[in-house]
Motif scaffolding. Sequence first.
Motif, PDB file in Angstrom:
ATOM      1  N   PRO A 175       0.807  -1.158   0.040  1.00 41.52           N
ATOM      2  CA  PRO A 175       0.122   0.089   0.027  1.00 41.52           C
ATOM      3  C   PRO A 175       0.785   1.214  -0.113  1.00 41.52           C
ATOM      4  O   PRO A 175       2.015   1.133   0.648  1.00 41.52           O
ATOM      5  CB  PRO A 175      -0.867  -0.124   1.296  1.00 41.52           C
ATOM      6  CG  PRO A 175      -0.546  -1.713   1.763  1.00 41.52           C
ATOM      7  CD  PRO A 175       0.566  -1.911   1.169  1.00 41.52           C
ATOM      8  N   THR A 221       2.179   5.188   1.040  1.00 43.51           N
ATOM      9  CA  THR A 221       2.517   5.722   2.118  1.00 43.51           C
ATOM     10  C   THR A 221       1.121   6.467   2.491  1.00 43.51           C
ATOM     11  O   THR A 221       0.742   7.172   1.791  1.00 43.51           O
ATOM     12  CB  THR A 221       3.654   6.877   1.939  1.00 43.51           C
ATOM     13  OG1 THR A 221       4.892   6.158   1.692  1.00 43.51           O
ATOM     14  CG2 THR A 221       3.733   7.651   3.250  1.00 43.51           C
ATOM     15  N   GLN A 222       0.806   6.551   4.058  1.00 43.40           N
ATOM     16  CA  GLN A 222      -0.357   6.788   4.546  1.00 43.40           C
ATOM     17  C   GLN A 222       0.112   7.815   5.463  1.00 43.40           C
ATOM     18  O   GLN A 222       1.164   7.747   6.351  1.00 43.40           O
ATOM     19  CB  GLN A 222      -1.166   5.962   5.165  1.00 43.40           C
ATOM     20  CG  GLN A 222      -1.633   4.967   4.215  1.00 43.40           C
ATOM     21  CD  GLN A 222      -2.763   5.389   3.379  1.00 43.40           C
ATOM     22  OE1 GLN A 222      -3.536   6.051   3.340  1.00 43.40           O
ATOM     23  NE2 GLN A 222      -2.210   4.967   1.962  1.00 43.40           N
ATOM     24  N   PRO A 223      -0.457   9.016   5.837  1.00 45.16           N
ATOM     25  CA  PRO A 223      -0.310  10.016   6.907  1.00 45.16           C
ATOM     26  C   PRO A 223      -0.694   9.286   8.137  1.00 45.16           C
ATOM     27  O   PRO A 223      -1.737   8.577   8.166  1.00 45.16           O
ATOM     28  CB  PRO A 223      -1.049  11.177   6.421  1.00 45.16           C
ATOM     29  CG  PRO A 223      -2.049  10.848   5.449  1.00 45.16           C
ATOM     30  CD  PRO A 223      -1.539   9.505   5.045  1.00 45.16           C
ATOM     31  N   TRP A 272       4.522   9.507   8.738  1.00 47.28           N
ATOM     32  CA  TRP A 272       4.047   8.564   7.555  1.00 47.28           C
ATOM     33  C   TRP A 272       4.257   7.392   7.930  1.00 47.28           C
ATOM     34  O   TRP A 272       5.380   6.917   8.488  1.00 47.28           O
ATOM     35  CB  TRP A 272       5.080   9.308   6.368  1.00 47.28           C
ATOM     36  CG  TRP A 272       4.785  10.766   5.895  1.00 47.28           C
ATOM     37  CD1 TRP A 272       3.657  11.214   4.895  1.00 47.28           C
ATOM     38  CD2 TRP A 272       5.587  11.954   6.447  1.00 47.28           C
ATOM     39  NE1 TRP A 272       3.862  12.526   4.932  1.00 47.28           N
ATOM     40  CE2 TRP A 272       4.619  13.128   5.972  1.00 47.28           C
ATOM     41  CE3 TRP A 272       6.362  11.813   7.275  1.00 47.28           C
ATOM     42  CZ2 TRP A 272       5.413  14.248   6.097  1.00 47.28           C
ATOM     43  CZ3 TRP A 272       6.601  13.506   7.505  1.00 47.28           C
ATOM     44  CH2 TRP A 272       6.235  14.540   7.081  1.00 47.28           C
ATOM     45  N   ASP A 284       4.389   3.316   6.581  1.00 44.46           N
ATOM     46  CA  ASP A 284       4.459   2.511   5.357  1.00 44.46           C
ATOM     47  C   ASP A 284       4.128   1.095   5.893  1.00 44.46           C
ATOM     48  O   ASP A 284       5.258   0.624   6.609  1.00 44.46           O
ATOM     49  CB  ASP A 284       5.660   2.562   4.635  1.00 44.46           C
ATOM     50  CG  ASP A 284       5.816   3.853   3.718  1.00 44.46           C
ATOM     51  OD1 ASP A 284       5.165   3.624   2.722  1.00 44.46           O
ATOM     52  OD2 ASP A 284       6.721   4.773   3.906  1.00 44.46           O
ATOM     53  N   GLU A 285       3.287   0.236   5.533  1.00 42.71           N
ATOM     54  CA  GLU A 285       3.122  -1.027   5.861  1.00 42.71           C
ATOM     55  C   GLU A 285       4.159  -1.991   5.187  1.00 42.71           C
ATOM     56  O   GLU A 285       4.296  -1.819   3.800  1.00 42.71           O
ATOM     57  CB  GLU A 285       1.635  -1.716   5.269  1.00 42.71           C
ATOM     58  CG  GLU A 285       1.532  -3.048   5.950  1.00 42.71           C
ATOM     59  CD  GLU A 285       0.029  -3.487   5.631  1.00 42.71           C
ATOM     60  OE1 GLU A 285       0.032  -4.034   4.443  1.00 42.71           O
ATOM     61  OE2 GLU A 285      -0.670  -3.332   6.372  1.00 42.71           O
TER      62      GLU A 285
END
Length: 139
Positions: free
Chosen positions: A8, A10-12, A23, A25-26
């Motif tokens: 997935p 990068t998510q905030p 940030w 990252d899974e």
Amino acid sequence: MHVTRNHPGTQPGPAECFTGSVWLDEIAAPPAPSRLRMFSVRFAPGAHTAWHRHPHGQVLHVLEGEGRVQRKGGAVETIRAGDTVWIEPDEWHWHGAGPRTFMTHIAVVEAAADGTTTQWDAHVGPEEYAAGASPDTRT
């Protein structure tokens, strides 16, 4: 064996769980029966988590920068690239970047049987964060 090539994006970090810019990252979330969850987390200077705990504890390994970590009732500790932190199961704690540097760490947790990995609580107050960190004891 299974090689994951597409992760997935990068998510905030959600504002209810983090102060400042973070940030996520899974890296790994294998299917059952595994309960492993692994993330790379990058904190901007001064950014940090809210108070939280994990049912099976947590391992943090700092990849870059300088950060802070504190367990409830303990001193604020300075952590730097190469340091590894073991947080006990159900130990309330917070962690994040130092006030002047970015900090990236790998976070590893094991989900509970119901899938829960984290219980979140109140944000860390500015006074708590600004309380400083213990001196570096490396020789």
